[in-house]
Design a protein around this motif. Structure first.
Motif, PDB file in Angstrom:
ATOM      1  N   LYS A 135      -0.025  -5.387   4.817  1.00  0.00           N
ATOM      2  CA  LYS A 135      -0.789  -4.265   5.347  1.00  0.00           C
ATOM      3  C   LYS A 135      -2.003  -4.743   6.124  1.00  0.00           C
ATOM      4  O   LYS A 135      -2.357  -4.185   7.170  1.00  0.00           O
ATOM      5  CB  LYS A 135      -1.232  -3.348   4.203  1.00  0.00           C
TER       6      LYS A 135
ATOM      7  N   GLU B 106      -0.237  -6.037   0.082  1.00  0.00           N
ATOM      8  CA  GLU B 106      -1.522  -5.861   0.748  1.00  0.00           C
ATOM      9  C   GLU B 106      -1.686  -6.850   1.895  1.00  0.00           C
ATOM     10  O   GLU B 106      -2.301  -6.525   2.911  1.00  0.00           O
ATOM     11  CB  GLU B 106      -2.669  -6.027  -0.251  1.00  0.00           C
TER      12      GLU B 106
ATOM     13  N   ASP C 235      -2.047   5.060   3.094  1.00  0.00           N
ATOM     14  CA  ASP C 235      -2.785   3.934   3.658  1.00  0.00           C
ATOM     15  C   ASP C 235      -3.990   4.479   4.429  1.00  0.00           C
ATOM     16  O   ASP C 235      -4.190   5.693   4.516  1.00  0.00           O
ATOM     17  CB  ASP C 235      -1.884   3.088   4.572  1.00  0.00           C
TER      18      ASP C 235
ATOM     19  N   GLN D  74      -2.758  -4.069   9.942  1.00  0.00           N
ATOM     20  CA  GLN D  74      -3.978  -3.339  10.274  1.00  0.00           C
ATOM     21  C   GLN D  74      -4.802  -4.071  11.329  1.00  0.00           C
ATOM     22  O   GLN D  74      -5.398  -3.457  12.225  1.00  0.00           O
ATOM     23  CB  GLN D  74      -4.811  -3.163   9.000  1.00  0.00           C
TER      24      GLN D  74
ATOM     25  N   ASP E 165      -0.223   4.367   7.518  1.00  0.00           N
ATOM     26  CA  ASP E 165       1.100   4.506   6.892  1.00  0.00           C
ATOM     27  C   ASP E 165       2.148   4.985   7.885  1.00  0.00           C
ATOM     28  O   ASP E 165       3.255   5.367   7.496  1.00  0.00           O
ATOM     29  CB  ASP E 165       1.036   5.425   5.668  1.00  0.00           C
TER      30      ASP E 165
END
Length: 670
Positions: free
Chosen positions: A89, A86, A514, A93, A534
């Motif tokens: 990610k 995470e 995602d 992001q 994703d």
């Protein structure tokens, strides 16, 4: 130097010529054939952190996080793995931003997970407190302004940090002062501070997972004393939780007293008497702000960083006061300089910024004799924080009105001809995350951060329908071409299709792994297209919900989508800083456009299909010739990410909305 990657090695550093660790015999390897670990930086429940050199970038320093959790049990390790992934990610992001470490790579090697991110030269605020002593009121105000801007940004991207504390904030050392290989550096004479001086680190909150082992006060739910009771005890965290942690951080830096120690002695109620620990009283304004940050009851705290920032800076003033400030700016000669910089940046077309009175921030028109005509220049130029941000934006198909959502938690309807506010609708005291307007312009749909969908009759000013509310906020909305169906993508990585007239959920589509950042529907209403973090784009049969195909080509997450009016070409913008053009009929990529230095957050296509507009986290808007792929001009003027773009039906005006709190109207002609 080389560093051994065995997390149990007691003396991991070795000479450059060594091939095997002299302490434990582990091979001294390059990660991915390019990252050379050179020095351990620390450890936590998730594993080890190392300073490294990127051999592909002339030995540029970077940070490697190695996943080696100090927990026992299959469930605990699975949770730790999830949290470690995470963090990667979240960093991906959030993209490239000076106040957040940039993610370089995430991979598995030799059965271990690794995360490679930007190295930030400097010292943490905890180290700064130890070396320089307690922070002054002025220093705390500067810190608050900078960190509230960072939190405003990450919360807009639906990321909750959950572990804000002095040890997770680094004051960046100016590059010319940073010595190679140094992890910390004592204070040196430096240029004036900017927002980028403070960097928020550790987005993994993976220091300790549930399991049989126990660690110090850092936990998978935050750090006691800094994290509020609802986060520690119930695992609930939102924007108000991060703001509490920010208040606790300010308290620690002002007093030198650790909130963790107070928590051990008094529990969460230490916040009731926080002022008694101050060495000297604070001003009334700062006391009020910190006191509200530290409220025990989450409902009594600030609900957004923007509102806290407004209270701190006093930007919420009447129009008359703003006019006084504007006059002062003009007298100082700043506006002509800004105008000169803007006008010199325009190339192929002639652009002018049209007046849009009192939209988010008080604006005014500065007349000029330049060929470009009149420019709208905001009193909020980016040098000072705004107390509003453009959280959502939508234009009616006939360009009659513009709808926006902002930190006021309301939807505002602006008449694009008169530049006046027509109506405003209440958003349930939650920021409006997404907006859409029916093709006939009669209805506007808004998605609040609490997961509710509301639909209003624009003309009558009445709420027509309320739907949803399952605690998964929608981050993008669109109506079908016939206006009968509302489609939204939520933070559960799902697409929901609603018959808004009956309030019934028709279908839920789940195949992305995602966050889904954008959805569009083909003009014929046959195909629904979704783009996700994703890295994939999916084409769905809109009537049946069947997944037709998946388009893969971007190396990072999809941020924005647009489709040409003829329905033949799909345009996608990504965090990989590229724009790709796809032939929808063939399902093939036709062209890649490169020109931005940041993620592509917004796209718009002119009605004549000749011009593509792209907005980016590099704060610019670029206009492309859609046929040739050439950049025709770059528009400068925003000071933060350009999150929203829309072209009027006549093709003569581009509307842009940005995280700098400004909406701009760009008029152009050949």
């Amino acid at each position: 130097m080389k560093c051994c990657l065995n997390p149990d090695c007691s003396h991991p550093q070795n000479h450059d010529t060594t091939k095997f660790c002299l302490e434990c015999g582990t091979p001294l390897i390059l990660l991915r054939n390019r990252y050379q670990p050179i020095k351990p930086l620390g450890s936590g429940g998730f594993g080890q952190t190392y300073l490294a050199e990127d051999l592909d970038k002339l030995h540029e320093l970077c940070v490697i996080k190695q996943f080696a959790p100090q927990v026992v049990g299959t469930a605990a390790i699975a949770k730790a793995t999830e949290l470690f992934e995470e963090e990667a990610k979240r960093l991906q992001q959030l993209g490239d931003r000076p106040q957040i470490p940039t993610l370089f790579a995430y991979f598995e090697q030799d059965r271990r997970l690794y995360l490679v991110q930007q190295y930030i030269a400097g010292e943490t605020l905890l180290q700064e407190l130890a070396s320089q002593g307690k922070f002054s009121e002025l220093k705390i105000k500067e810190l608050l302004v900078n960190l509230l801007e960072i939190l405003q940004f990450i919360h807009q991207h639906r990321v909750i940090h959950r572990d804000i504390k002095p040890a997770n904030i680094i004051r960046r050392t100016p590059p010319k002062l940073a010595a190679l290989g140094e992890v910390t550096q004592q204070e040196s004479p430096s240029p004036p501070r900017t927002t980028a001086d403070l960097v928020l680190i550790d987005f993994g909150i993976s220091k300790q997972s549930t399991g049989t082992s126990q660690t110090e006060l850092g936990t998978s739910l935050g750090t006691v004393g800094y994290a509020p009771q609802e986060q520690i005890q119930m695992g609930k965290a939102n924007a108000a939780s991060d703001l509490y942690s920010l208040g606790a951080t300010c308290f620690h830096l002002l007093t030198g007293v650790s909130p963790s120690r107070l928590w051990q002695a008094e529990g969460d109620r230490w916040v009731d008497n926080w002022q008694q620990h101050l060495p000297t009283p604070l001003s009334g304004k700062l006391t009020k702000v910190i006191n509200k940050l530290l409220q025990f009851d989450p409902e009594q705290r600030y609900q957004s960083a923007a509102i806290a920032l407004a209270d701190l800076t006093g930007n919420r003033v009447s129009s008359n006061k703003h006019k006084v400030k504007i006059k002062e700016i003009c007298l100082l000669g700043i506006i002509p300089i800004i105008l000169l910089l803007i006008t010199q940046s325009y190339g192929y077309f002639k652009y002018k910024l049209a007046p849009l009175n009192q939209l988010f921030i008080i604006t005014f028109i500065q007349n000029t004799t330049r060929q470009q005509g009149e420019f709208l220049v905001s009193a909020c130029t980016g040098e000072q924080p705004c107390d509003r941000w453009v959280s959502s934006l939508a234009m009616s198909q006939n360009s009659d009105f513009l709808a926006n959502g902002d930190a006021d938690t309301k939807i505002k309807i602006w008449d694009l001809k008169t530049k006046q506010l027509r109506r405003s609708f209440n958003g349930d005291n939650f920021p409006i995350e997404a907006l859409a307007v029916t093709p006939d312009g009669r209805m506007v749909a808004g998605a609040a951060h609490n997961g509710k969908l509301k639909i209003w009759d624009v003309t009558a000013g009445q709420l027509k329908r309320e739907m949803g509310g399952r605690n998964y906020p929608f981050n993008t909305l669109t109506f079908s071409p016939d206006g009968q169906t509302l489609v939204g993508a939520n933070t559960d990585n799902a697409i929901e299709i609603w018959n808004w007239q009956t309030g019934k959920l028709v279908r839920t589509l789940k195949d992305h792994t995602d966050l889904i950042n954008s959805v569009v529907i083909s003009p014929d209403g046959q195909t629904l297209i979704s783009g996700s973090a994703d890295n994939s784009i999916k084409l769905w049969d809109f009537k049946t919900g069947e997944l037709k195909t998946t388009l893969v080509g971007h190396s990072e997450g999809i941020k924005s989508l647009a489709i040409t009016p003829d329905g033949k070409t799909l345009v996608s913008g990504s965090s990989d800083r590229t724009i790709k053009l796809w032939d929808l009929a063939a399902g093939e990529m036709r062209k890649t456009l490169v020109g931005h230095s940041g993620a592509i957050d917004s796209l718009a296509i002119s009605a004549d299909e000749k011009t593509l507009a792209s907005g980016s986290s590099d704060n610019t808007i670029k206009l492309w010739n859609l046929e040739t792929g050439a950049i025709e001009t770059t528009l400068l003027g925003h000071n933060r990410t350009v999150s929203f773009l829309s072209v009027t039906s006549n093709g003569k005006t581009l509307v842009s909305g940005s995280q700098d709190g400004q909406i701009k109207m760009w008029h152009f002609s050949n």
